[in-house]
Structure formats: C-alpha cells, structure tokens
Scaffold this active site. Structure first.
Site, PDB file in Angstrom:
ATOM      1  N   HIS A  35       0.799  -1.221   0.000  1.00 23.22           N
ATOM      2  CA  HIS A  35       0.000   0.000   0.000  1.00 23.22           C
ATOM      3  C   HIS A  35       0.833   1.272   0.000  1.00 23.22           C
ATOM      4  O   HIS A  35       0.298   2.359  -0.131  1.00 23.22           O
ATOM      5  CB  HIS A  35      -0.932   0.031   1.210  1.00 23.22           C
ATOM      6  CG  HIS A  35      -0.203   0.299   2.497  1.00 23.22           C
ATOM      7  ND1 HIS A  35       0.532  -0.671   3.130  1.00 23.22           N
ATOM      8  CD2 HIS A  35      -0.056   1.419   3.233  1.00 23.22           C
ATOM      9  CE1 HIS A  35       1.074  -0.147   4.206  1.00 23.22           C
ATOM     10  NE2 HIS A  35       0.739   1.121   4.305  1.00 23.22           N
TER      11      HIS A  35
HETATM   12  C1  UD1 Z   1      -2.320   5.171   6.065  1.00 21.31           C
HETATM   13  C2  UD1 Z   1      -1.008   5.595   6.707  1.00 21.31           C
HETATM   14  C3  UD1 Z   1       0.018   4.477   6.565  1.00 21.31           C
HETATM   15  C4  UD1 Z   1      -0.536   3.171   7.094  1.00 21.31           C
HETATM   16  C5  UD1 Z   1      -1.825   2.866   6.358  1.00 21.31           C
HETATM   17  C6  UD1 Z   1      -2.464   1.568   6.773  1.00 21.31           C
HETATM   18  C7  UD1 Z   1      -0.500   7.987   6.570  1.00 21.31           C
HETATM   19  C8  UD1 Z   1       0.379   8.989   5.943  1.00 21.31           C
HETATM   20  N1  UD1 Z   1      -0.436   6.749   6.054  1.00 21.31           N
HETATM   21  O1  UD1 Z   1      -2.082   5.048   4.673  1.00 21.31           O
HETATM   22  O2  UD1 Z   1       1.166   4.812   7.312  1.00 21.31           O
HETATM   23  O3  UD1 Z   1       0.397   2.149   6.902  1.00 21.31           O
HETATM   24  O4  UD1 Z   1      -2.738   3.941   6.616  1.00 21.31           O
HETATM   25  O5  UD1 Z   1      -3.586   1.306   6.012  1.00 21.31           O
HETATM   26  O6  UD1 Z   1      -1.185   8.315   7.503  1.00 21.31           O
HETATM   27  N2  UD1 Z   1      -9.336   4.917   1.765  1.00 21.31           N
HETATM   28  C9  UD1 Z   1     -10.488   4.183   1.714  1.00 21.31           C
HETATM   29  N3  UD1 Z   1     -11.128   3.944   2.901  1.00 21.31           N
HETATM   30  C10 UD1 Z   1     -10.696   4.413   4.079  1.00 21.31           C
HETATM   31  C11 UD1 Z   1      -9.523   5.179   4.118  1.00 21.31           C
HETATM   32  C12 UD1 Z   1      -8.840   5.410   2.941  1.00 21.31           C
HETATM   33  O7  UD1 Z   1     -10.923   3.752   0.682  1.00 21.31           O
HETATM   34  O8  UD1 Z   1     -11.328   4.131   5.113  1.00 21.31           O
HETATM   35  C13 UD1 Z   1      -8.604   5.174   0.499  1.00 21.31           C
HETATM   36  C14 UD1 Z   1      -8.876   6.536  -0.051  1.00 21.31           C
HETATM   37  O9  UD1 Z   1      -8.862   6.466  -1.433  1.00 21.31           O
HETATM   38  C15 UD1 Z   1      -7.705   7.332   0.439  1.00 21.31           C
HETATM   39  C16 UD1 Z   1      -6.588   6.296   0.368  1.00 21.31           C
HETATM   40  O10 UD1 Z   1      -7.222   5.083   0.745  1.00 21.31           O
HETATM   41  O11 UD1 Z   1      -7.457   8.458  -0.320  1.00 21.31           O
HETATM   42  C17 UD1 Z   1      -5.430   6.589   1.275  1.00 21.31           C
HETATM   43  O12 UD1 Z   1      -5.869   6.693   2.630  1.00 21.31           O
HETATM   44  P1  UD1 Z   1      -4.960   7.439   3.719  1.00 21.31           P
HETATM   45  O13 UD1 Z   1      -5.547   7.308   5.052  1.00 21.31           O
HETATM   46  O14 UD1 Z   1      -4.671   8.812   3.250  1.00 21.31           O
HETATM   47  O15 UD1 Z   1      -3.586   6.659   3.679  1.00 21.31           O
HETATM   48  P2  UD1 Z   1      -3.287   5.092   3.653  1.00 21.31           P
HETATM   49  O16 UD1 Z   1      -2.714   4.755   2.335  1.00 21.31           O
HETATM   50  O17 UD1 Z   1      -4.437   4.280   4.141  1.00 21.31           O
END
Ligand code: UD1
Length: 369
Positions: free
Chosen positions: A213
């Site tokens: 991821h």
């Molecule tokens: C975040 C953390 C990362 C951790 C990971 C575990 C940061 C910078 N990164 O990354 O360190 O290892 O979580 O999963 O904080 N999304 C969904 N559903 C959700 C949340 C997110 O579909 O409930 C999708 C959205 O498209 C979003 C993308 O995932 O834009 C990224 O989500 P985000 O929380 O920004 O970062 P992660 O990649 O999940």
C-alpha cells in the site's frame, strides 16, 4: 478520584491494535480517566469498524470524521477539529491532562501538533523509529510527533539511540517493548481457531500472504507493474493471497494492471480483512511479502519469513534479529530469498526482548504516575 486525564487518539488501521491494549491496561488505574478520539482518517468498515469489534475497543467518545484527502488537507482537518475538541473540553472545565498518540500516520502527527500548540503534553507510543528516508510520509510524521512529545515510549533499542542522537533527554525515553505485539499475543489462539484457511482453500505452511500500500510502491505505474510481475512470477511456485488496500486497488485499476493479476491464477485477490482473519493467514503462511512496517514486526514475532518490498526500514531489529529481509524492488533478490525459503535454508529469527505481550502494562504504569 480521577485526576489523570488522558485523551487517546486513533485514526487509521495500524493505530487500532496499538491503542486497544493500552486502553485495557489503563482500566485498573482508578485515578485515570481515558477518553478516546477517532479522527476518521480510516472510515471504511473493513479498515476501521471491524477492528473496534474484534479488538474490543470502546466506542470513541469523539469522532472527527475527517475522511480522506491530500496530506495537507487531511492533516489540516484533523488539526482544526481536534483543536476544537480540546478547547471545548477546557471551556467546559474538563482538564486535558495529556494527549496520547500511537504510530506514525497523519492522525498521529496532527493530533500531537494540535495538543502541543495548546500546551498540552503529548505521549508518543512507538517513538524513535527512523527509516532516514524523508520521502516516506510516515518518517515526517515520526520526526514531528517525537519532537513534540515529552513522553517517548519506544519498541526497540534503535529507537532509543535515534532519540538520544536527536538530543532527547534520557528521562523522557522509555524502552517498553512492542505494544502491537500485545494484541498479537492475546488474539493468536483465537485467530488460529478460525476456519479462514479452509475458506480460502489454503493449507498451513503452503502459501504466501501479500500486502502492498505504500505510495512509493503503488503510486507510479511502472513501479507497481514491476512489483506485480514479480508477484505473478512468485505465484507460479506458491499460491498467494493478497488482501488489497483500497488505495492499491484504486491504483491497479487506474493504471490498467488488473488483467496482469487476473492472468496470474495463483494470486487470490481479497478485500481488506479484519484482524483475526488476517492473523490466521499470516501466522500459518510460508512467507509474507509486504511493504508494511507492522507486518515486519508481526512476522518476526510469528517466526514467519518476511520479504519486505522496501529499500530501508525504521524497524531494523526485524532484519537483524527477526525474519525480515529488505528486498527493495529487486526481482532477483526476491527470487533468491524465495528459493531459500522454499528449500528451508532461509534465516531463522527470534522475538526481540520486551516483545512479550506486556508493553501496554509498562506504558500504563508510567502514564498513571
Ligand atoms: C495510512 C497511513 C500508513 C498506514 C496505512 C495503513 C499515513 C500517511 N499513512 O495510509 O502509514 O500504513 O494507513 O492502512 O497516515 N481509503 C479508503 N477507505 C478508508 C480510508 C482510505 O478507501 O477508510 C482510500 C482513499 O482512497 C484514500 C486512500 O485510501 O485516499 C489513502 O488513505 P490514507 O488514510 O490517506 O492513507 P493510507 O494509504 O491508508
């Protein structure tokens, strides 16, 4: 009389298995009043709710509902909303004694910053880890959070060395062990009793688990294609299960790479899994291929070989004493390591000191002083 007021903050999936044992360990202390705030960085049932249920975390007292967004926007929303929560509590005469944050996600850093600006002390659980790679958003979050925290709870000795090198005072640093392992130790028997393997047609020790991821692996089409090709190649030798993070699925679709995975019959794409099903899979796997930080630690504890698709790690003990090898994005190295796993010559690891399921107790004892 409850005179130690803690505001504990979670936001994203890897936070939940760290906060759950701490909330549990604080319960016996009558002087501690622990409130839980969920920023809502992760909001999908499969990234959030299922963990609350399986780990037995209480309902958050406050939900900030910040959702997804660019780093700046997401961080700003948490700052703004968490600051309001802290100010409102103060206005109502509820003392905000200390904010407790865990890990290295955007929610960790933003909550620490909001608290520090209001002169509320911050405790950071999982402090001191450094990859020395500032292209990782988590590295920035770790540096900022640690610099704002006056209680630094550390999981491995490298974290203590890093903090001392950065000029932090020894009395603020507490080597307490790995709190995420507390959750693993508590729930492993439960996970192994599930029918997860049977449901996916897998036999213990005969398959690999993949997770992916990190922006550095999934945000660039050429790089993601290279990693997926390596996985497709690997799956011809051993079935792979790949519970896929929503951001990774989004990128694979956006870059037109889904057919590459569909063509690889040995790869089973799964939705993101809950804690117990995932632990059932990882604990009985032959190999884990991942870019996750937490999984390097869990695999080390489980004694399962872990091939880490990163050039560096903030958790060096998992390479030195544990079962992880950094394979970067080098297909040849991945292939060599897989060979040694399949022929039984891969290194064995052992759980580091203080990864004993009792880190939360040690932290709670200090927080409740
Ligand atoms: C975040 C953390 C990362 C951790 C990971 C575990 C940061 C910078 N990164 O990354 O360190 O290892 O979580 O999963 O904080 N999304 C969904 N559903 C959700 C949340 C997110 O579909 O409930 C999708 C959205 O498209 C979003 C993308 O995932 O834009 C990224 O989500 P985000 O929380 O920004 O970062 P992660 O990649 O999940």
């Amino acid at each position: 009389m409850k005179n130690i007021n803690l505001i504990c903050v979670v936001g994203a999936r890897p936070n939940f298995m760290k906060m759950a044992p701490l909330l549990r360990a604080l319960q016996p202390y009558p002087q501690v009043n622990a409130k839980l705030v969920h920023t809502g960085q992760h909001y999908d049932d499969r990234l959030s709710d299922v963990f609350f249920q399986e780990l037995g975390i209480k309902e958050p007292d406050v939900h900030l509902d910040v959702g997804s967004g660019k780093h700046g926007a997401q961080t700003a929303r948490i700052l703004e909303r968490f600051e309001e929560v802290l100010e409102r509590a103060r206005g109502n005469g509820e003392p905000c004694g200390r904010v407790v944050v865990v890990g290295d996600v955007n929610s960790t850093m933003a909550a620490a910053l909001a608290a520090a600006k209001l002169e509320i002390p911050v405790a950071h659980v999982e402090a001191g880890l450094r990859s020395f790679d500032r292209s990782m958003p988590e590295e920035i979050n770790r540096i900022v959070t640690d610099s704002l925290s006056d209680m630094l709870f550390v999981s491995e000795p490298s974290g203590v060395e890093n903090l001392l090198r950065e000029g932090r005072r020894e009395e603020n640093i507490h080597l307490v062990g790995n709190i995420m392992i507390d959750t693993l130790v508590r729930l492993l028997p439960n996970a192994k009793n599930r029918d997860t393997l049977a449901r996916h047609g897998l036999k213990p020790g005969c398959y690999g688990v993949v997770t992916l991821h990190r922006p550095s692996n999934v945000d660039k089409p050429e790089k993601l294609a290279l990693v997926l090709e390596v996985l497709a190649e690997t799956s011809r030798r051993m079935p792979l299960v790949f519970p896929i993070h929503p951001r990774t699925r989004g990128r694979i679709e956006q870059f037109g790479l889904l057919q590459l995975l569909d063509a690889a019959k040995g790869i089973a794409l799964l939705p993101p899994l809950g804690y117990l099903d995932f632990l059932a899979l990882t604990s009985q796997a032959r190999v884990i291929v991942t870019d996750s930080g937490g999984l390097q630690e869990e695999s080390t504890m489980l004694g399962v070989p872990c091939l880490t698709l990163r050039p560096n790690t903030e958790r060096p003990i998992t390479v030195r004493e544990g079962t992880s090898t950094l394979v970067g994005e080098d297909p040849a190295m991945l292939r060599n390591c897989l060979n040694s796993i399949l022929d039984g010559s891969y290194k064995r690891g052992s759980p580091p000191p203080l990864w004993d399921g009792r880190a939360a107790e040690r932290i709670a004892a200090i927080l409740s002083r």
